[in-house]
Design an enzyme around this catalytic site. Structure first.
Site, PDB file in Angstrom:
ATOM      1  N   ASP A  32      32.131 -43.782  35.827  1.00 33.56           N
ATOM      2  CA  ASP A  32      32.461 -44.506  37.060  1.00 33.56           C
ATOM      3  C   ASP A  32      33.645 -45.447  36.866  1.00 33.56           C
ATOM      4  OD1 ASP A  32      30.836 -46.098  35.341  1.00 33.56           O
ATOM      5  OD2 ASP A  32      30.552 -47.515  36.990  1.00 33.56           O
ATOM      6  N   GLU A  33      34.289 -45.787  37.949  1.00 33.59           N
ATOM      7  CA  GLU A  33      35.289 -46.853  38.021  1.00 33.59           C
ATOM      8  C   GLU A  33      36.344 -46.749  36.918  1.00 33.59           C
ATOM      9  OE1 GLU A  33      32.728 -50.382  40.166  1.00 33.59           O
ATOM     10  OE2 GLU A  33      32.574 -50.208  37.989  1.00 33.59           O
TER      11      GLU A  33
END
Length: 485
Positions: A296-297
């Site tokens: 993620d991210e």
């Protein structure tokens, strides 16, 4: 006296019989096959605690635990049947998991503490099995570390609601919390003093401590799911080993809550040697089938580098005998057949997750605006964040994972998970305050058929749980949405 269906999660089938109440009297005993001995011992201990009577185990006990291997193979191993009659109690299941699930139902039908009056179990039959195989919660150890005793306590509490997976977020920009053989500075430096948000969350699990937690979880039928977040959220690793940066230069420790600034380098072989070592070690310490690789991210990783990295790394989980889970951003790349995207955002649609579901991948649903336990309950909450909105108990209950994303229906769901991030938390008491009672709502979503769920029923049953939480010493949030008993 409690009614037969006064439990969380609500069972699939409840058929009360007011003429068949069972009175727990002096001399009652428990019988069980050897394979059910651990569950029988726990039940006997519960009965001793609430009655004050000795409760031995013998072959002719009025309370019987039975493993029935003739049960339909299509049934979940967590399925069970509980028969309560005036002359005895029979709990039967196809596997030990089912007996343990039935024990949690029995536990809620018993008083939590010793009573001075007769203990009576309400008569009738419960037949029960879970809606989803995966019902989980996540605990963030990277932003603030929680030691083995705290994690064992949390496992005990979540198991009462038939939560069967505990996802441990072990690494992030602010800290590395698991000892990795051959890479000692990961924990010596990035698990030491001054790590965590505001430098207030130091500590790490040794390999032995982690393996012991995995084994403890097995006794509660809670599978540990370790997460090593890659290719972003890696500043702590790069502080410990600067050769993992793209230019080989040291980076400074970070104790703030910003995200998206760190990344491993997709074009360096040192990256993949490190990642494979970590995955090999973590997989070897973990008995469960899953290994979470984050994903993620990764805002500092180009789309091309992300694709290159994930294409090389995702198969490593399978190489070491595990099934990869990743935050749903990983669905932007071609996934190994068994990989599981975990949806966490608040948007009403996601093309990547829908494509993954269409191609046969199972999905874990964790939308932040419904299941993130670190969101504030209301504006007055002393802990938590609010970027996904305020999340009261009713809002955490009144949604359904099969309706959350277009293209991701019931048949595509492995289950649900309620993550709890630790930016604002500093203790187990904080964890409990944010998790309970909302985790009970997620547990019911994951277990009970959607057609049988209703907020008024859940609210009433949850109100009865207040004294139980208090007796257990759980620091639950006394939400004004509930008329606590």
């Amino acid at each position: 006296m409690r009614q037969l269906g006064d439990v969380i999660p609500l069972p699939v089938s409840v058929r009360p019989d007011a003429t068949a109440d069972f009175r727990v009297t002096a001399g009652v005993s428990v019988s069980a096959a050897p394979a059910a001995a651990a569950v029988a011992d726990e039940l006997a201990g519960l009965l001793r605690r609430v009655t004050g009577f000795p409760v031995p185990r013998d072959e002719d006990g009025a309370i019987r635990l039975r493993l029935d291997e003739t049960v339909d193979e299509a049934k979940s191993p967590e399925s069970y049947r509980l028969d309560i009659a005036a002359d005895g109690v029979t709990l039967s299941a196809p596997a030990a998991q089912g007996l343990f699930a039935g024990l949690q139902t029995l536990r809620q039908l018993l008083p939590e503490t010793a009573v001075q009056v007769e203990v009576v179990l309400p008569g009738g039959r419960i037949e029960d099995e879970p809606r989803f195989a995966y019902r989980g919660t996540m605990l963030d150890l990277a932003r603030h570390f929680y030691g083995p005793a705290d994690i064992r306590s949390y496992i005990d509490t979540i198991a009462q609601f038939k939560i069967n997976h505990l996802h441990l977020h072990l690494t992030d920009d602010q800290g590395w919390r698991l000892e990795i053989e051959g890479w000692p500075r990961l924990t010596e430096v990035s698990g030491g003093e001054g790590t965590g948000i505001d430098g207030q969350g130091p500590g790490f699990l040794t390999a032995r401590e982690y393996a012991d937690l995995v084994a403890y979880g097995e006794t509660r039928f809670v599978t540990i799911v370790p997460e090593i977040d890659l290719p972003g959220h890696v500043n702590a690793a790069q502080v410990a080993y600067p050769e993992l940066t793209c230019d080989g230069e040291p980076v400074q420790p970070r104790t703030d809550a910003e995200v998206g600034y760190s990344s491993l380098c997709a074009d360096k072989e040192e990256t993949y040697a490190f990642v494979e070592d970590v995955i090999r070690v973590v997989a070897g310490l973990t008995s469960g089938p899953f290994l979470h690789i984050g994903g993620d991210e990764a805002l500092s990783t180009t789309a091309e580098d992300y694709r290159t990295f994930m294409t090389r790394v995702l198969p490593l989980a399978g190489k070491y005998g595990k099934r990869a889970i990743g935050w749903h951003e990983m669905a932007a790349v071609e996934l190994p057949p068994s990989a599981v995207p975990q949806y966490w955002r608040i948007e009403p649609a996601d093309d990547g997750v829908a494509r993954a579901a269409e191609s046969g991948h199972q999905v874990i649903m964790s939308p932040a605006d419904r299941s993130y336990l670190d969101m504030k309950y209301d504006e007055s909450s002393p802990l938590g964040l609010d970027w996904a909105g305020l999340l009261g108990v009713e809002r955490s209950y009144e949604w359904d994972p099969a309706d959350r994303l277009p293209g991701v229906g019931e048949e595509s769901l492995l289950g649900v998970e309620a993550p709890l991030w630790s930016e604002t938390l500093r203790s187990l008491a904080d964890v409990e305050y944010m998790a309970f009672p909302r985790l009970a709502a997620i547990a019911e979503i994951g277990w009970t058929p959607r057609a049988d769920r209703s907020w008024p029923s859940f609210r009433s049953r949850l109100a009865e749980f207040g004294p139980r939480f208090a007796a257990q010493g759980v620091n639950f949030h006394r939400s004004p949405e509930i008329d606590w008993k």
